[in-house]
Every structure is written in structure tokens, then in C-alpha cells.
Design an enzyme around this catalytic site. Sequence first.
Site, PDB file in Angstrom:
ATOM      1  CG  ASN A  33      -1.763   1.228   1.346  1.00  8.34           C
ATOM      2  OD1 ASN A  33      -1.874   1.983   0.372  1.00  8.34           O
ATOM      3  ND2 ASN A  33      -2.374   1.433   2.501  1.00  8.34           N
ATOM      4  CE  LYS A  51       0.047   3.693   4.725  1.00  5.28           C
ATOM      5  NZ  LYS A  51      -0.249   3.892   6.122  1.00  5.28           N
ATOM      6  CG  HIS A  55      -6.031   1.728   4.848  1.00  7.10           C
ATOM      7  ND1 HIS A  55      -5.682   2.725   5.716  1.00  7.10           N
ATOM      8  CD2 HIS A  55      -4.947   0.916   4.749  1.00  7.10           C
ATOM      9  CE1 HIS A  55      -4.435   2.530   6.122  1.00  7.10           C
ATOM     10  NE2 HIS A  55      -3.959   1.443   5.541  1.00  7.10           N
ATOM     11  CD  GLU A  85      -3.402   5.606   6.354  1.00  7.82           C
ATOM     12  OE1 GLU A  85      -3.368   5.694   5.115  1.00  7.82           O
ATOM     13  OE2 GLU A  85      -2.437   5.188   7.041  1.00  7.82           O
ATOM     14  CD  GLU A 145      -3.570  -2.588   7.221  1.00 11.32           C
ATOM     15  OE1 GLU A 145      -2.423  -2.760   6.815  1.00 11.32           O
ATOM     16  OE2 GLU A 145      -4.247  -1.584   6.931  1.00 11.32           O
ATOM     17  N   GLY A 192       1.902   2.596  10.666  1.00 13.68           N
ATOM     18  CA  GLY A 192       2.808   3.737  10.515  1.00 13.68           C
ATOM     19  C   GLY A 192       3.433   4.202  11.820  1.00 13.68           C
ATOM     20  CB  SER A 197       4.877  -1.155  12.183  1.00 14.86           C
ATOM     21  OG  SER A 197       4.365   0.157  12.327  1.00 14.86           O
TER      22      SER A 197
HETATM   23  C1  PEP Z   1      -0.960   0.291   5.912  1.00 14.57           C
HETATM   24  O1  PEP Z   1      -1.113   1.486   5.721  1.00 14.57           O
HETATM   25  O2  PEP Z   1      -1.779  -0.504   5.451  1.00 14.57           O
HETATM   26  C2  PEP Z   1       0.190  -0.146   6.706  1.00 14.57           C
HETATM   27  C3  PEP Z   1       0.191  -1.372   7.140  1.00 14.57           C
HETATM   28  O3  PEP Z   1       1.178   0.788   6.937  1.00 14.57           O
HETATM   29  P1  PEP Z   1       2.595   0.548   7.665  1.00 14.57           P
HETATM   30  O4  PEP Z   1       3.160  -0.757   7.141  1.00 14.57           O
HETATM   31  O5  PEP Z   1       3.423   1.726   7.274  1.00 14.57           O
HETATM   32  O6  PEP Z   1       2.315   0.462   9.127  1.00 14.57           O
END
Ligand code: PEP
Length: 249
Positions: free
Chosen positions: A10, A12, A95, A97, A167, A173, A212
Site C-alpha cells: 500500500n 498510500k 483502510h 485511514e 490492521e 505507521g 509496521s
Molecule cells: C498500511 O497502511 O496498510 C500499513 C500497514 O502501513 P505501515 O506498514 O506503514 O504500518
Amino acid sequence: MSRQTIVAANWKMNGNSDLVTEILSGLNEQRFSDNHQVVICPPAPYLAAVQSAITNSKIATGAQNINENEKGAYTGEISALMLKDLQVQYAILGHSERRAMFHDSSELVAEKVAYALASGLKPILCIGETEEEREAGETESRLTSQLAPVIAKVGIEKFKDVVVAYEPVWAIGTGKTASAEIAQQTHEFIRGYLASFDADVAQTVPLLYGGSVNAKNCEELFAQADIDGGLIGGASLKIEEFKKICQAV
Ligand code: PEP
């Protein structure tokens, strides 16, 4: 049973044409096992460039969102049919976000999942609890409240074509990964919840962990029985790190 394994990137709202070239030239040369799929989800303006740069049959593209309507006066939105037209195969939906910043409720996410499936796209359905919800012991009720409207809308049978990404919002993040133990427990809960609707279908659904994930922690996470791969944010923008994650599944 052996489920399909998936590592999805992803990006983003990151990346540019140079990143498309760098990531795809690095990944095209990799060999992946038969049941493995790598999915690159760049920002929409780069989907066609990623799609045409792919020379490895194990790599597919995915969108980061879709509109729940087929077409029409929805300025700025993207239709699943347009994505199919570009040979895009997946769409990240729900997601955290988008849920937090763009008002994607679980009911709207269910509409999007239904429309993606009807258009031939595979949804990567994201679910996850906040830190407050985990501390209050509400993780399971949060996850079921995100899954239930989708199951009610499309039916459990359709989950044969759905990928679920767990997630935890507190891990996205932040550099705070869920421990392999917490991630496995939660994935087991999610699979058990799906199995309460249909045990056979539940066994087929790839469950991805996201939050992460990096080249150091991926092996332990991916070794867990109910973790079938990952949805990768920050680390998917660095080719050497992302290659290691793709190979770790
Ligand atoms: C994501 O945005 O789906 C995600 C898992 O981000 P990160 O790996 O940066 O935590």
C-alpha cells in the site's frame, strides 16, 4: 489446507514514476512460489504504469479505494469497472485511514465490497481496532462490527474471493507492530468468526497482517498458522526491504 499467500504493497499517497520503475524492475526478477501473489497498490495515477511494467505473472495491481457506484457524476472518484478495464485485480477497501479521514463507515465499505466483487475485483478488506478499543477489551466486538455488515451484504460464500487484512490501527505507521502472538490470536479469532458462518469458506480466506511490518519482523509474523501474508505500507516503498518481505512468506 494450503491457502494462497499474499504480500500487498500500500503506497498510500506516495511515489512517482521513478519509484514505479525501481520497484517493478526489482520485483520482476524475483521468483515466487506457485501459490504466492504480490499486489502493488500505487496511487491511482500510477496504476496503468505499474500494470504495464509488470513482466512477472506473480505480480498484480490493486487500487487503494473505489466508489460504490458504476459511473456518473462523482467527481474525483474511481469506478471498479475502470480498474477492471486496466486489468487491475484487487482493491484495498476500508483502510483505517479512509474510515477515519474520509467517512468510510462499515456499511459503505460493505457497499464497496459488493460492487468490487460484482465487477470482478478482489477486495482486500481492512479491519482493525484502535489502541483505546484494545485497552478496553473491545477488539473482538470492533472486528465483528466491521465484518458483519459485509457478510450481511454479500453473503459468506462470496468471501472465497475476499482477502481480509487485519490492521490494528495503533500499529499502522507507528513502528509498534503487534507481537506475533497477539497477531496470531486475533487472526485465529477472525477465522473463527468467519467459520461461524461457513467453516469451509473460512479456511480459504487469506488473512493478511498489516501494521509496521518490516524486513526484521516479517518472518515471525508470517510463520503463524493463520497469517497468510501482509499488507505493507512504509516498507513497501523501499525495494530491498520489500523484496525481503515478499520472500519471507
Ligand atoms: C498500511 O497502511 O496498510 C500499513 C500497514 O502501513 P505501515 O506498514 O506503514 O504500518
